[in-house]
Design a protein around this motif. Sequence first.
Motif, mmCIF file in Angstrom:
data_model
loop_
_atom_site.group_PDB
_atom_site.id
_atom_site.type_symbol
_atom_site.label_atom_id
_atom_site.label_comp_id
_atom_site.label_asym_id
_atom_site.label_seq_id
_atom_site.Cartn_x
_atom_site.Cartn_y
_atom_site.Cartn_z
ATOM 1 N N ILE A 33 1.028 41.247 -55.181
ATOM 2 C CA ILE A 33 0.001 40.287 -54.781
ATOM 3 C C ILE A 33 -0.126 40.452 -53.260
ATOM 4 O O ILE A 33 0.809 40.139 -52.525
ATOM 5 C CB ILE A 33 0.408 38.837 -55.137
ATOM 6 N N GLU A 68 4.229 29.796 -56.953
ATOM 7 C CA GLU A 68 4.307 30.829 -57.995
ATOM 8 C C GLU A 68 4.968 30.298 -59.266
ATOM 9 O O GLU A 68 4.624 29.246 -59.721
ATOM 10 C CB GLU A 68 5.015 32.082 -57.439
ATOM 11 N N PHE A 101 9.236 38.583 -66.249
ATOM 12 C CA PHE A 101 8.369 37.389 -66.325
ATOM 13 C C PHE A 101 7.006 37.670 -66.916
ATOM 14 O O PHE A 101 6.399 36.819 -67.545
ATOM 15 C CB PHE A 101 8.218 36.759 -64.941
ATOM 16 N N ASN A 120 5.403 34.016 -68.070
ATOM 17 C CA ASN A 120 3.945 33.977 -67.903
ATOM 18 C C ASN A 120 3.205 33.598 -69.174
ATOM 19 O O ASN A 120 2.314 32.738 -69.155
ATOM 20 C CB ASN A 120 3.424 35.324 -67.394
ATOM 21 N N ASN A 172 -1.856 39.618 -66.333
ATOM 22 C CA ASN A 172 -1.946 38.280 -66.917
ATOM 23 C C ASN A 172 -3.194 38.115 -67.786
ATOM 24 O O ASN A 172 -3.193 37.351 -68.748
ATOM 25 C CB ASN A 172 -1.898 37.213 -65.819
ATOM 26 N N TYR A 196 -3.597 28.648 -64.635
ATOM 27 C CA TYR A 196 -2.278 29.209 -64.354
ATOM 28 C C TYR A 196 -2.264 29.899 -62.986
ATOM 29 O O TYR A 196 -1.349 29.690 -62.172
ATOM 30 C CB TYR A 196 -1.870 30.195 -65.463
ATOM 31 N N VAL A 266 8.021 34.299 -57.337
ATOM 32 C CA VAL A 266 7.892 35.481 -56.484
ATOM 33 C C VAL A 266 7.413 35.153 -55.067
ATOM 34 O O VAL A 266 7.383 36.029 -54.211
ATOM 35 C CB VAL A 266 6.991 36.589 -57.097
HETATM 36 N N1 GLU Z 1 1.697 34.435 -60.139
HETATM 37 C C1 GLU Z 1 2.785 35.239 -60.544
HETATM 38 C C2 GLU Z 1 2.390 36.021 -61.767
HETATM 39 O O1 GLU Z 1 2.084 35.447 -62.792
HETATM 40 C C3 GLU Z 1 4.017 34.425 -60.753
HETATM 41 C C4 GLU Z 1 5.186 35.282 -61.075
HETATM 42 C C5 GLU Z 1 6.530 34.726 -60.635
HETATM 43 O O2 GLU Z 1 6.609 33.949 -59.673
HETATM 44 O O3 GLU Z 1 7.532 35.089 -61.272
HETATM 45 O O4 GLU Z 1 2.383 37.199 -61.712
#
Ligand code: GLU
Length: 322
Positions: A33, A68, A101, A120, A172, A196, A266
């Motif tokens: 990101i 996050e 994740f 996720n 995602n 989300y 993250v």
């Molecule tokens: N926004 C991140 C994602 O879904 C969060 C992942 C995380 O913090 O583990 O990729």
Amino acid sequence: MEKIITHDQIKQAAKEAFEEASKVTGGKNADYIPYLANIDPNLFGLTVTLTDGTTYSFGDTEYKFGIESVSKVPTAILAMIQHTPEGVLKQIGADATGLPFNSVFAILLENDHPSTPLVNAGAITACSMVAPQGDPQEKWKAITGNITDLCGSAPQLIDELYESETATNFNNRAISWLLKNYNRIYDEVDMSLDLYTRQCSLGITASQLAAMGATIANDGTNPLTGKQVFAPEIAPKITTLIATVGFYQHTGDWLYTSGIPAKTGVGGGVMGVMPGLFGIAAFAPPLDDAGNSVKAQAAIKLFMQKLGLGIFNNEKVTIISD
Ligand code: GLU
């Protein structure tokens, strides 16, 4: 065994843990990101909030970073408030995937039964469950209102992070549509994913996360505001989810070595919960290979070791003011 710990001992342990963890190096900022890749890697903060509201903070604890995946915790709580813990078990599940994740593989493996709201896939499903169905504005209000109640102060959307995540969240998107394929998403797909992504892009401070942890540790009543945010029976359920999957594929190693259920993100944040005693949060951007903050892990582990605490220790701990 009975154990008595004073406020002063807690403050001292937090100070020493912060100082020692400051020297820990290694890891690197999340780079998938773009916004996260550019955060100052030297930022570091540690806050402990006791269930009586007493708070000790060291370092950059008022810096707003991306919440996050720690946002998966409050939204799982919200889903439990709105649909009961049994409803969340039925519609999402409570099983650790043992996988990263953002694993697509986990969804394929578990297509016949749901997973957990703390990865996720389950978190996107939890966003789809938030009432009122079909109304993104009101759902967003419910999500942020719940975080505000849990922390005792409001989070703030980091627009640049939200844009950065939205522009790069291809994995995602795949997860969301796969969930649809297995009838495991309960509202409009793109809207659920957007909620989300937005909740992940909320700016939060270490002190706010420690307050959230303390609210969970205090059976749902925020020790800073006195507001009952959720019913006491939800506390052990959310703590179970945190304990079983809070560090993704490293969760067992984490709980084994630290003794405290904790959830990572993250953005570099880690939030821990010691039922009846305190919430703790640390923040530092460089991450290990599973996406967990290296310094934040060190700080929380050191704090627990210095006080000789562990959730499975056979002892009754009482915290007293000096
Ligand atoms: N926004 C991140 C994602 O879904 C969060 C992942 C995380 O913090 O583990 O990729």
